[in-house]
Design a protein around this motif. Structure first.
Motif, PDB file in Angstrom:
ATOM      1  N   CYS A  38      -3.397   4.911  -0.929  1.00 32.14           N
ATOM      2  CA  CYS A  38      -2.362   3.965  -0.242  1.00 32.14           C
ATOM      3  C   CYS A  38      -1.353   3.541  -1.335  1.00 32.14           C
ATOM      4  N   ARG A  73       2.183  -6.648   1.678  1.00 34.10           N
ATOM      5  CA  ARG A  73       3.134  -5.695   2.391  1.00 34.10           C
ATOM      6  C   ARG A  73       2.514  -4.718   3.027  1.00 34.10           C
ATOM      7  N   MET A  74       1.295  -4.375   2.460  1.00 37.34           N
ATOM      8  CA  MET A  74       0.330  -3.361   3.087  1.00 37.34           C
ATOM      9  C   MET A  74      -1.250  -4.043   2.960  1.00 37.34           C
ATOM     10  N   ASN A  75      -1.892  -3.409   3.622  1.00 42.32           N
ATOM     11  CA  ASN A  75      -3.513  -3.703   3.397  1.00 42.32           C
ATOM     12  C   ASN A  75      -3.555  -5.305   3.501  1.00 42.32           C
ATOM     13  N   HIS A 115      15.596   0.902  -1.275  1.00 40.46           N
ATOM     14  CA  HIS A 115      15.659  -0.760  -1.181  1.00 40.46           C
ATOM     15  C   HIS A 115      15.281  -1.036  -2.865  1.00 40.46           C
ATOM     16  N   ILE A 151       2.444   5.312  -1.023  1.00 38.95           N
ATOM     17  CA  ILE A 151       3.261   4.815  -0.028  1.00 38.95           C
ATOM     18  C   ILE A 151       4.253   3.823  -0.826  1.00 38.95           C
ATOM     19  N   GLU A 152       3.519   3.136  -1.685  1.00 42.40           N
ATOM     20  CA  GLU A 152       4.203   1.986  -2.245  1.00 42.40           C
ATOM     21  C   GLU A 152       5.148   2.547  -3.475  1.00 42.40           C
ATOM     22  N   TYR A 182      -3.670   4.098   5.956  1.00 39.69           N
ATOM     23  CA  TYR A 182      -2.927   3.295   4.844  1.00 39.69           C
ATOM     24  C   TYR A 182      -1.420   3.110   5.317  1.00 39.69           C
ATOM     25  N   VAL A 183      -1.069   3.713   6.439  1.00 39.71           N
ATOM     26  CA  VAL A 183       0.353   3.633   6.882  1.00 39.71           C
ATOM     27  C   VAL A 183       0.407   2.690   8.046  1.00 39.71           C
ATOM     28  N   CYS A 239      -3.188  -4.501  -5.099  1.00 40.16           N
ATOM     29  CA  CYS A 239      -3.615  -3.574  -4.034  1.00 40.16           C
ATOM     30  C   CYS A 239      -3.024  -3.645  -3.035  1.00 40.16           C
ATOM     31  N   PRO A 240      -1.897  -2.816  -2.693  1.00 36.62           N
ATOM     32  CA  PRO A 240      -1.219  -2.027  -3.597  1.00 36.62           C
ATOM     33  C   PRO A 240      -0.191  -2.904  -4.613  1.00 36.62           C
ATOM     34  N   ARG A 275      12.007   0.254   6.842  1.00 34.51           N
ATOM     35  CA  ARG A 275      10.565  -0.039   6.689  1.00 34.51           C
ATOM     36  C   ARG A 275      10.406  -1.397   5.852  1.00 34.51           C
ATOM     37  N   GLU A 276      11.236  -1.491   4.796  1.00 34.77           N
ATOM     38  CA  GLU A 276      11.208  -2.622   3.785  1.00 34.77           C
ATOM     39  C   GLU A 276      11.556  -3.814   4.757  1.00 34.77           C
ATOM     40  N   GLU A 316       4.950  -9.508   5.054  1.00 33.72           N
ATOM     41  CA  GLU A 316       4.842 -10.366   3.969  1.00 33.72           C
ATOM     42  C   GLU A 316       4.753 -11.964   4.493  1.00 33.72           C
TER      43      GLU A 316
END
Ligand code: SF4
Lengths: 391, 193
Positions: free
Chosen positions: B75, A172-174, B87, B78-79, A92-93, B171-172, A158-159, A166
């Protein structure tokens, strides 16, 4: 091999600990230390059973499975396109690289031609994802060896990468961005200009903030140089891949040795190899890969062709019968998917090869005989993600 | 004449007077300013004197700095890290001190998928936390099973083993969503929840 004694502790039995002699000639009781599953430096939910004699680790037994979510079984219950979303959650990274691997296996079975623009976009998002993964690693590794500042700097960059993602795919992820035969959306207008500005800033930050902060820091050097040495033959014997193998001088970078996509055409693609094999060399490799990623993305931006971003497959695409193994050079090593299709709507089987799982195997060998205070520094330098270990 | 009119005091509204206001929204995200009730039992005069019941003051103090347990599972962790990092900076709301020991933590942020193997450990960590303690279920997995609703290995919602105070869906969830969850928890704690 878990021996009976440790098995007894694992099951909560009462055992008498043997008396051992440490190297200083002092007799101590052998100590069994449980590290995890809730421990800040196991990067998730790994549990280590450490047998200690004085300050030295005699034996280390990783206990896994605290994050086993049954992803491989779920692949068999979902359609091909739904499965992409689950491939995200393995590592997930660096989600994009997993998606690439999963869709790549589908494309190999179906012999789908990917448009060139999609291939270039794939390289861009893959390398950005790799940067995001290495930034998380660098930040948390800083925490492991006692520095808080790198975390704050790394998450700042990273943001910005996640903001670009996005804009590209809404998450943002997944991300759920890859599709068989291409990617879901074309680049939004103005995205490339933003990306270029980000790369300029990021390139500067690598030199001024990460390298400048860490490589001149005596504590960081003391804790990483010469620590966790993996010779090349051991790395090969344990099946270690990715930055760890390259840090030990093994020339394995799937982007070169088993090329996929448009990587063979990119002139900037030169694997980062270090010979030392210690934690510092692995750090160097990862920082080198960040720089390499910037160069690769820049080359892709210059050569980005026009056209469609997704092959025309019709409304209902059916994966033909067949099987394939597809590999991608992930942020941690060789990500692989072995997929078997029997022509139905779901894969018959999709085996996920998580590089972290195989890299973790070298940990018991590495920790044997080392100081317990080095355990965290060694473990952090291996950079595993438990989602991928347990799947 | 009531006691309030006799004394030159007015009820203090902590939401209004002490912390920075943020726009009230309803579930759909539309502005729906509800009349904020003043914190009951606390009266403030103009000359820096506050009359309050001890419970109200203690709840107010507790709500200002809930220390989370650093308990990243998957996961979502990480968030959670991103929320605490530079940030999004959760320390603006007093909740950035991620403790590694449950003995020092007030709120457990369950960030990620809880598997059947992890569930007894999670329960034990919850029991090791000192009272008063709260739980935030972060992400769909922790709230209801989420994407892994038909997996053989995961728990369908962490509320099956520990009481949950705030659910943060997503999610997330975005870092902003987790921040909102922490703010909601602060409101709940201030009300004595
Ligand atoms: S809710 Fe989504 S992001 Fe969070 S742990 Fe579950 S699958 Fe991962």
């Amino acid at each position: 091999m878990v021996d009976a004694e440790v098995q007894a502790t694992l099951e909560g039995g009462n055992i008498v600990l043997p008396i051992v002699e440490s190297d200083e000639g002092i007799e101590t009781e052998e100590l069994i230390l449980n590290m995890g599953p809730q421990h800040p430096s196991t990067h998730g939910v790994l549990r280590l059973v450490l047998k200690l004699s004085g300050e030295r680790v005699v034996e280390c037994i990783p206990v896994m499975g605290y994050l086993h979510r049954g992803i491989e079984k779920i692949f068999e219950w979902r359609t091909y396109t739904q499965g992409i979303r689950y491939a995200d959650q393995a590592d997930y990274v660096s989600n994009m690289l997993n998606e690439h691997c999963y869709t790549g296996a589908m494309e190999t079975i179906g012999a789908i031609e990917v448009p060139r623009r999609a291939e270039y976009i794939r390289v861009i998002v893959d390398e950005l994802s790799r940067c995001a993964a290495h930034l998380v690693w660098l930040g948390t590794y800083g925490l492991d060896v006692g520095a808080t500042t790198p975390l704050l700097y790394c998450f700042r960059d990273r943001e910005e990468i996640l903001d670009l993602f996005e804009e590209l795919c809404g998450s943002r992820m997944n991300f759920n961005y890859y599709r068989p035969g291409g990617v879901l959306y074309d680049l939004p207008p103005g995205w490339l200009a933003k990306l270029e500005r980000l790369l300029d800033r990021y390139e500067e930050h690598i030199e001024s903030d990460y390298v400048g902060l860490l490589e001149s820091n005596e504590i960081f050097l003391e804790r990483t140089v010469g620590i966790g040495l993996i010779p090349a033959h051991i790395a090969v014997a344990y099946g270690v891949s990715g930055p760890i193998a390259r840090g030990s001088g093994v020339e394995v970078d799937l982007r070169r040795t088993r090329p996929y996509g448009v990587y063979p055409e990119l002139t900037e693609m030169k694997p980062v190899i270090m010979q030392e094999g210690d934690a510092f060399a692995r750090y160097k490799v990862r920082v080198g890969e960040m720089r390499l990623a910037i160069r690769l993305i820049r080359e892709c931006i210059t050569n980005l062709p026009g056209g469609a971003v997704r092959a025309r497959l019709g409304h209902v695409w059916k994966c033909p019968k067949g099987e394939a193994y597809y590999t991608v050079e992930g942020a941690k090593g060789e990500v692989g998917v072995y997929m078997i299709s029997n022509g139905g709507p779901n894969p018959f089987r999709a085996k996920f090869r998580g590089p972290s799982f195989l890299n973790l195997q070298v940990l018991p060998w590495l920790l044997r005989g080392r100081l317990v205070s080095d355990a965290v520094a060694i473990m952090g330098s291996l950079d595993f993600v438990l989602g991928e270990v347990d799947r | 004449m009531t006691a309030l009119e006799k004394l030159p005091l007015r009820p203090i509204d902590f939401e209004h007077d002490v912390i920075q206001r943020r726009p009230e929204t309803d579930q759909a995200g539309l502005a729906a300013p509800a009349a904020t009730a003043p914190t009951p039992g606390i009266l403030a005069g103009d000359d820096n004197i506050v009359f309050a019941s001890l419970t109200a003051l203690v709840n107010w103090a507790r709500s200002r700095s809930p220390w989370p347990l650093g308990y990243g599972l998957a996961c979502c962790a990480i968030e959670m890290m991103a929320t605490a990092a530079s940030h999004h900076d959760l320390s603006r709301f007093g909740a950035e001190v991620f403790r590694s020991s449950p003995r020092q933590a007030d709120v457990m942020i369950v960030a990620g998928t809880v598997t059947h193997k992890m569930a007894p450990r999670l329960r034990r960590l919850y029991e090791q936390m000192p009272e008063p303690k709260w739980v935030i279920a972060m992400g769909n997995c922790a709230s209801s099973g989420g994407e892994f609703w038909d997996s053989y290995a995961t728990l369908q919602g962490v509320d099956t083993i520990v009481p949950v105070d705030v659910y943060v869906p997503g999610c997330p969830p975005r870092p902003e969503a987790l921040t909102e969850g922490v703010l909601r928890l602060r409101e709940k704690i201030a009300k004595g929840g």
